[in-house]
Design an enzyme around this catalytic site. Sequence first.
Site, mmCIF file in Angstrom:
data_model
loop_
_atom_site.group_PDB
_atom_site.id
_atom_site.type_symbol
_atom_site.label_atom_id
_atom_site.label_comp_id
_atom_site.label_asym_id
_atom_site.label_seq_id
_atom_site.Cartn_x
_atom_site.Cartn_y
_atom_site.Cartn_z
ATOM 1 N N SER A 71 -2.829 -58.754 3.361
ATOM 2 C CA SER A 71 -3.264 -60.097 3.717
ATOM 3 C C SER A 71 -2.118 -60.872 4.362
ATOM 4 C CB SER A 71 -3.819 -60.799 2.478
ATOM 5 O OG SER A 71 -4.548 -61.949 2.834
ATOM 6 N N ASP B 296 -10.142 -58.002 3.505
ATOM 7 C CA ASP B 296 -8.809 -58.137 2.920
ATOM 8 C C ASP B 296 -8.482 -56.988 1.966
ATOM 9 O OD1 ASP B 296 -6.581 -59.084 1.338
ATOM 10 O OD2 ASP B 296 -7.104 -61.122 1.925
#
Length: 318
Positions: free
Chosen positions: A46, A189
């Site tokens: 991320s 993610d």
Amino acid sequence: MPETIKLLSIDGGGIRGVIPAVLLAEIEKRTGKRTAQLFDLMAGTSTGGILALALNKPGADGKPQYSAEELVSFYIEQGERIFTRTMWHKLASAGSLIDSKFPASGIEQVLDEFFGDARLRDAVTEVVVTSYEIERRQPFLFKSANAMLVPSYDFPMKQVARATSAAPTYFEPLKIPVAGTTDYFALIDGGVYANNPALCAVVEARTRHPLADDYMVLSLGTGELTRRIPYEDARKWGVAGWAKPLLDIVFDGVSGTVDYQLRKILPNYHRFQTTLQPDQQQMDQTGAGHLRELKLAAEHFVRDRSPEIDEVCEKLVG
């Protein structure tokens, strides 16, 4: 001569990525070297994936284009553009109940400007960035080493950065076409399984450098969560009530588990993680005051852990 493979791992955490950026800026200052010159492999999830890619984006001279200090400024200057939504989007998404909290246009524009035409194969040192493929239901690792060997896995850095940061409920998944085919990957993610990607980094390093004498890991967190979830509140929650807290629990729980595992099995392991106050823990709060608090928290951590930072710097340049 003994060979030590040096690994950097950076957690996910949205705007809280300013914390590891501050720590890396301090390490660059003490060593006199760019981050990519200090490590053999870097892993990120991320916001940590965005940092790992940015620190390895080559400039015109082939050397790292961005310093860690410049990435501190990146969060402060670009955070609001990434985490922004119009009143229309708020209404259309019904307060994030029927659509992602933020439109993808903001983050995609920022990443396009920041990474330009750089590709994964261009990374200055080896990079591993995590994501998750929702149609195939499996972890998906972007590896610069693979990108150099297999053209169809050589994606633009801006797409890799977008995929690894597509946090459920915050941003919509990213659909990436596979070059030369009609196939595609549907990605979110990587924090859903590896918010702390340090173990991914160790496995990759052991696979690629099996004869190394030692593996040194520097693992950087984005702030430990301390906000309570009161039992009397949680016991009455349904799907809507658990959606946001559950994501935080998954991300934080995964990070803590990997930290525990590596402390047990890897002697040459360093984890830098600061503790955040409850009002500092939002991943998408981009107000000037909030960003300043995060930066100050990181600077305070640097002062408190200065001897250990010196120890790590000595190992990195030794």
